[in-house]
Design a protein around this motif. Structure first.
Motif, PDB file in Angstrom:
ATOM      1  N   GLY A 128      -7.164 -17.666   5.804  1.00  0.00           N
ATOM      2  CA  GLY A 128      -8.341 -16.825   5.678  1.00  0.00           C
ATOM      3  C   GLY A 128      -8.191 -15.455   6.311  1.00  0.00           C
ATOM      4  N   LYS A 129      -6.972 -15.094   6.710  1.00  0.00           N
ATOM      5  CA  LYS A 129      -6.767 -13.791   7.340  1.00  0.00           C
ATOM      6  C   LYS A 129      -6.489 -12.730   6.279  1.00  0.00           C
ATOM      7  N   ILE A 130      -6.920 -11.510   6.593  1.00  0.00           N
ATOM      8  CA  ILE A 130      -6.573 -10.349   5.779  1.00  0.00           C
ATOM      9  C   ILE A 130      -5.382  -9.680   6.443  1.00  0.00           C
ATOM     10  N   THR A 131      -4.246  -9.659   5.765  1.00  0.00           N
ATOM     11  CA  THR A 131      -3.055  -9.026   6.345  1.00  0.00           C
ATOM     12  C   THR A 131      -2.630  -7.835   5.500  1.00  0.00           C
ATOM     13  N   LYS A 132      -2.154  -6.816   6.181  1.00  0.00           N
ATOM     14  CA  LYS A 132      -1.726  -5.601   5.484  1.00  0.00           C
ATOM     15  C   LYS A 132      -0.529  -5.884   4.569  1.00  0.00           C
ATOM     16  N   LYS A 133       0.313  -6.811   4.985  1.00  0.00           N
ATOM     17  CA  LYS A 133       1.468  -7.154   4.164  1.00  0.00           C
ATOM     18  C   LYS A 133       1.025  -7.680   2.800  1.00  0.00           C
ATOM     19  N   LEU A 134       0.046  -8.585   2.787  1.00  0.00           N
ATOM     20  CA  LEU A 134      -0.422  -9.172   1.543  1.00  0.00           C
ATOM     21  C   LEU A 134      -1.151  -8.135   0.689  1.00  0.00           C
ATOM     22  N   ILE A 135      -1.924  -7.266   1.313  1.00  0.00           N
ATOM     23  CA  ILE A 135      -2.628  -6.222   0.568  1.00  0.00           C
ATOM     24  C   ILE A 135      -1.634  -5.250  -0.048  1.00  0.00           C
ATOM     25  N   ARG A 136      -0.606  -4.905   0.722  1.00  0.00           N
ATOM     26  CA  ARG A 136       0.421  -3.994   0.209  1.00  0.00           C
ATOM     27  C   ARG A 136       1.104  -4.598  -1.018  1.00  0.00           C
ATOM     28  N   GLU A 137       1.435  -5.897  -0.913  1.00  0.00           N
ATOM     29  CA  GLU A 137       2.081  -6.574  -2.041  1.00  0.00           C
ATOM     30  C   GLU A 137       1.165  -6.599  -3.260  1.00  0.00           C
ATOM     31  N   THR A 138      -0.134  -6.805  -3.042  1.00  0.00           N
ATOM     32  CA  THR A 138      -1.089  -6.846  -4.144  1.00  0.00           C
ATOM     33  C   THR A 138      -1.207  -5.485  -4.807  1.00  0.00           C
ATOM     34  N   LEU A 139      -1.219  -4.422  -4.030  1.00  0.00           N
ATOM     35  CA  LEU A 139      -1.273  -3.065  -4.592  1.00  0.00           C
ATOM     36  C   LEU A 139      -0.070  -2.799  -5.488  1.00  0.00           C
ATOM     37  N   ALA A 162      -9.893  -2.573   4.097  1.00  0.00           N
ATOM     38  CA  ALA A 162      -8.593  -2.532   4.757  1.00  0.00           C
ATOM     39  C   ALA A 162      -7.981  -1.159   4.513  1.00  0.00           C
ATOM     40  N   VAL A 163      -7.437  -0.579   5.555  1.00  0.00           N
ATOM     41  CA  VAL A 163      -6.781   0.724   5.460  1.00  0.00           C
ATOM     42  C   VAL A 163      -5.332   0.559   5.877  1.00  0.00           C
ATOM     43  N   LEU A 164      -4.420   1.113   5.101  1.00  0.00           N
ATOM     44  CA  LEU A 164      -3.001   1.044   5.437  1.00  0.00           C
ATOM     45  C   LEU A 164      -2.307   2.335   5.018  1.00  0.00           C
ATOM     46  N   GLY A 165      -1.152   2.575   5.621  1.00  0.00           N
ATOM     47  CA  GLY A 165      -0.421   3.789   5.332  1.00  0.00           C
ATOM     48  C   GLY A 165       0.700   3.566   4.336  1.00  0.00           C
ATOM     49  N   ILE A 166       0.912   4.553   3.472  1.00  0.00           N
ATOM     50  CA  ILE A 166       2.046   4.531   2.549  1.00  0.00           C
ATOM     51  C   ILE A 166       2.788   5.860   2.680  1.00  0.00           C
ATOM     52  N   PRO A 167       4.099   5.861   2.456  1.00  0.00           N
ATOM     53  CA  PRO A 167       4.882   7.093   2.603  1.00  0.00           C
ATOM     54  C   PRO A 167       4.389   8.209   1.680  1.00  0.00           C
ATOM     55  N   ASP A 168       4.502   9.433   2.187  1.00  0.00           N
ATOM     56  CA  ASP A 168       4.097  10.614   1.435  1.00  0.00           C
ATOM     57  C   ASP A 168       5.126  11.706   1.677  1.00  0.00           C
ATOM     58  N   PRO A 169       5.604  12.385   0.615  1.00  0.00           N
ATOM     59  CA  PRO A 169       6.671  13.376   0.790  1.00  0.00           C
ATOM     60  C   PRO A 169       6.266  14.565   1.656  1.00  0.00           C
ATOM     61  N   GLY A 218       4.542  12.600   5.467  1.00  0.00           N
ATOM     62  CA  GLY A 218       5.242  11.453   6.046  1.00  0.00           C
ATOM     63  C   GLY A 218       4.576  10.151   5.621  1.00  0.00           C
ATOM     64  N   GLU A 219       3.283  10.021   5.954  1.00  0.00           N
ATOM     65  CA  GLU A 219       2.476   8.893   5.509  1.00  0.00           C
ATOM     66  C   GLU A 219       1.042   9.361   5.313  1.00  0.00           C
ATOM     67  N   VAL A 220       0.362   8.720   4.366  1.00  0.00           N
ATOM     68  CA  VAL A 220      -1.072   8.950   4.185  1.00  0.00           C
ATOM     69  C   VAL A 220      -1.748   7.593   4.050  1.00  0.00           C
ATOM     70  N   GLY A 221      -3.034   7.581   4.285  1.00  0.00           N
ATOM     71  CA  GLY A 221      -3.759   6.324   4.217  1.00  0.00           C
ATOM     72  C   GLY A 221      -4.336   6.045   2.843  1.00  0.00           C
ATOM     73  N   VAL A 222      -4.427   4.756   2.526  1.00  0.00           N
ATOM     74  CA  VAL A 222      -5.178   4.310   1.348  1.00  0.00           C
ATOM     75  C   VAL A 222      -6.154   3.239   1.839  1.00  0.00           C
ATOM     76  N   ALA A 223      -7.305   3.180   1.208  1.00  0.00           N
ATOM     77  CA  ALA A 223      -8.321   2.200   1.569  1.00  0.00           C
ATOM     78  C   ALA A 223      -8.522   1.227   0.413  1.00  0.00           C
ATOM     79  N   VAL A 224      -8.601  -0.057   0.739  1.00  0.00           N
ATOM     80  CA  VAL A 224      -8.932  -1.093  -0.234  1.00  0.00           C
ATOM     81  C   VAL A 224     -10.293  -1.652   0.177  1.00  0.00           C
ATOM     82  N   CYS A 225     -11.238  -1.633  -0.752  1.00  0.00           N
ATOM     83  CA  CYS A 225     -12.611  -2.008  -0.439  1.00  0.00           C
ATOM     84  C   CYS A 225     -13.118  -3.108  -1.371  1.00  0.00           C
ATOM     85  N   VAL A 226     -14.011  -3.926  -0.859  1.00  0.00           N
ATOM     86  CA  VAL A 226     -14.740  -4.910  -1.654  1.00  0.00           C
ATOM     87  C   VAL A 226     -16.217  -4.580  -1.513  1.00  0.00           C
TER      88      VAL A 226
END
Length: 541
Positions: free
Chosen positions: A518-529, A459-466, A469-477
C-alpha cells in the motif's frame, strides 16, 4: 550456522567478573507461555475458524517435528515461505523459531523470478508455499523440499500437521545473535537485501513496541491484520502474541474496507497496524460509520509519512487512536513514535510534519555527508543506533560497509530534528533532486498540493533536464467528481514555493500505483510514467 557468523564477541572481563553467556529466550517461548497461561484464548481468527493458543502450540510442534524428521530442518536452516496471510503462515514462523531455523518470508505478490532470487540469495533449502503459486515453486528449482498450503498430496501442510500431531518439540536453545528472520527490504534500489533479525534483538523490539506503541497491552488485545505478515504486520503480530492477544485475518482476496470494519465490530478489535494509504481508505469509506469501532485503542501507521490533510480527516473520524512510528525493516520499526496524546486535529497544537520522538533505548543523529552531527533544524541523513538495529545484510559485505558509519545505521532518509528532538522527515535521499543547482525536497511540494481542493493523492519526482539538470513532475489523483487541471495545480503552487520547485509537468492518474504493502514509491511511479509513454526512458533515469 557454519556460514552465518553474526555473534558479537563478549566484552573483556572487568574487575575479575567473567562475561556471561549470551543465551536468550527463543521467540517461540511466547507461544509456549501462551499455551500454558491462556490455552483456551483465541490466537488466530480467520474466516469463521478460531485457533486457540493451545491448538496453535500443538500444530506448531507437529509442523516442527515434520520439518525436522522429514525435511531435515535443523538450527540455522533457512525456510522460504511464499504465502498469502493465513494461519499456516503464522504457524510456519513459530515452527522455524522453535527449531532455531530462519524464517524467510517473501512478498507474495512478487514474480516467480523475483522469488527465485530470494531463494537463491538466502540459501533456503525448504519452501513452504500456497498451492496458488506453482510457478514460484517451479522457478525455485534449487529447492527440492516443499510443503504446500492448501495442497492435495502428501506434502500438504495440514496433512503433515495431522500426521505429526501429538509430537512434543522443545524450543531450541538460542543465543542473542542467532538469526531467526530474514527480513527482505523492498528493493526500491536494486535487488532486495536480506536484513538479518536475531532472537535477542527481536526480544528488544517486542518489548519496545509494547512500551512505546501499545502501552497497556494484555490478553484482551485483538489485532486486525490488514498488511502482509511477511513484513511489518508479522512483527506487529509477534508483539500481540507477547501480550497474549489474538489476531483476526482478513479474508483472502482484494481488501474490502466494509469487511474490515465489520470484523472490528464483531471481534472487538483493539489495534491494527497499517500504512497511511490504507488508513485513508478506511476512514473515507462510508462503512466506517456503519459499524461499532469503540473497542479501537490504537491505529498504528508507518511505512511512509501521512499527509497532514489525511491525518486531520482520520483524527476527526476515529478520535485519539492514531499512533505513528518511523522505522525501516533494518531497524524493525524502532526509530521514533508519535503517540495518540501528541496527535491533534488543530495545527496550532500539532507538531505538523513530525513523525515523533526517539523510541526508548534508541538514538537518532542527523548527519552530513562526512558523518558530522548537525544542529537542530539542519537537514541531513537520518542515522540511528540502538538495540533494534539489525545484525547486518546477509552475505552482502558491500551493502553493510555502505550502511554503517561510526556505529550508526544510515537510513538513507533525509530530515531534521527540532530543539526537543522531534524528527521531521524531508524524504528519501534518492527522492531529492537538484534543479538549477538547488536542492528540491518533494515532500514540501506534496504537502502543499494536498491542500488544493479536489486532489486526494499526489507525488512529485525529478527527471533529468538538459538545461536545469533536473526538473520536477507531479502525478496527481483527483477526488471523485472533482475537476482539477494542470493549470490549477501550477497556479496554486506559484505563490507558495520558489519558482524552481514548481513542477514543469503535471499528470493525472485515475489511481496512484502502489506496492503490495500500500505504499506509494517514486520508483513505481517513475516506471508507470515510462510505461504509459508520458516520459521517455532516457528522461526518467
Amino acid at each position: 550456522m557454519n556460514d552465518m557468523n553474526f555473534t558479537s564477541p563478549l566484552a573483556d572481563p572487568v574487575g575479575g567478573i567473567a562475561p556471561q553467556t549470551t543465551r536468550v529466550a527463543n521467540l517461540a517461548h511466547f507461544l509456549t507461555r501462551n499455551a500454558r497461561r491462556y490455552p483456551d484464548r483465541p490466537a488466530v481468527i480467520w474466516e469463521g475458524t478460531i485457533w486457540t493458543w493451545a491448538e496453535m502450540d500443538a500444530r506448531v510442534s507437529a509442523l516442527a517435528a515434520a520439518m525436522m524428521e522429514r525435511f531435515g530442518v535443523t538450527k540455522g536452516t533457512r525456510v522460504l515461505v511464499q504465502s498469502q496471510n493465513c494461519n499456516q503462515m503464522f504457524e510456519s514462523m513459530f515452527a522455524c523459531f522453535r527449531l532455531g531455523a530462519v524464517w524467510v518470508p517473501t512478498n507474495f505478490r512478487q514474480s516467480p523470478d523475483e522469488v527465485a532470487w530470494l531463494a537463491q540469495s538466502s540459501g533456503s533449502t525448504l519452501m513452504i508455499t500456497g498451492a496458488e503459486f506453482p510457478d514460484h515453486v517451479a522457478a525455485c528449482d534449487g529447492i527440492d523440499r516443499h510443503i504446500t498450503i492448501g495442497g492435495d498430496g502428501a506434502d500438504d501442510f495440514d496433512t503433515i500437521v495431522s500426521e505429526f500431531m501429538g509430537a512434543s518439540v522443545a524450543n531450541e536453545p538460542v543465543d542473542r545473535d542467532d538469526p531467526c528472520w530474514f527480513f527482505f527490504t523492498s528493493g526500491t534500489t536494486g535487488r532486495p537485501k536480506a536484513a538479518v533479525l536475531t532472537h535477542g534483538h527481536m526480544s528488544f523490539v517486542v518489548l519496545n513496541h509494547l512500551n512505546d506503541l501499545m502501552p497497556g497491552s494484555n490478553v484482551d488485545n485483538m489485532s486486525l491484520v490488514v498488511a502482509p505478515l511477511s513484513h511489518g504486520a508479522g512483527i506487529h503480530q509477534l508483539v500481540n502474541a507477547a501480550a497474549g492477544g489474538g489476531m483476526v485475518l482478513l479474508p483472502k482476496g482484494k481488501f474490502d474496507v466494509s469487511e474490515a470494519w465489520l470484523l472490528v465490530a464483531e471481534h472487538k478489535v483493539t489495534n491494527m497496524f497499517t500504512v497511511p494509504t490504507i488508513v485513508k481508505m478506511l476512514v473515507e469509506d462510508p462503512s466506517v460509520d456503519e459499524h461499532d469501532r469503540s473497542s479501537l485503542k490504537q491505529v498504528i501507521y508507518a511505512g511512509a509519512p501521512m499527509y497532514r490533510a489525511d491525518q486531520k480527516y482520520a483524527l476527526n473520524k476515529l478520535g485519539p487512536v492514531l499512533v505513528q512510528y518511523f522505522g525501516l525493516g533494518e531497524v524493525t520499526g524502532n526509530i521514533t513514535v508519535l503517540p495518540p496524546s501528541e496527535h491533534f486535529a488543530e495545527d496550532a497544537d500539532m507538531r505538523v510534519g513530525s513523525c515523533g520522538h526517539e523510541r526508548t533505548g534508541m538514538q537518532v543523529s542527523i548527519q552530513d555527508d562526512e558523518g558530522r552531527e548537525l544542529a537542530p533544524f539542519e537537514t541531513g541523513e537520518i542515522c540511528v543506533c540502538g538495540p533494534a538495529v539489525f545484525a547486518g545484510y546477509y552475505d552482502n559485505p558491500e551493502a553493510n560497509a555502505k550502511s554503517f558509519r561510526g556505529g550508526f545505521f544510515r537510513t538513507g532518509d533525509l530530515g531534521h530534528v527540532d530543539e526537543q528532538g522531534y524528527l521531521y522527515i524531508t524524504g528519501r535521499s534518492s527522492d531529492m533532486y537538484i534543479s538549477g543547482g538547488s536542492n528540491v525536497y518533494p515532500r514540501e511540494i506534496e504537502e502543499k498540493l494536498l491542500t488544493l481542493d479536489g486532489l486526494t493523492e499526489v507525488a512529485v519526482l525529478g527527471i533529468p533536464d538538459p538545461k536545469w539538470g533536473e526538473v520536477g513532475v507531479a502525478v496527481c489523483v483527483a477526488r471523485e467528481g472533482a475537476t482539477v487541471s494542470e493549470e490549477d495545480v501550477v497556479s496554486f503552487l506559484k505563490p507558495k514555493v520558489s519558482g524552481y520547485k514548481v513542477p514543469r509537468k503535471v499528470f493525472f492518474f485515475d489511481e496512484m500505483p502502489k506496492t503490495s504493502y500500500g505504499k506509494i514509491t517514486k520508483k513505481l511511479i517513475r516506471e508507470t510514467l515510462v510505461e504509459r509513454g508520458l516520459v521517455t526512458l532516457e528522461a526518467a533515469q
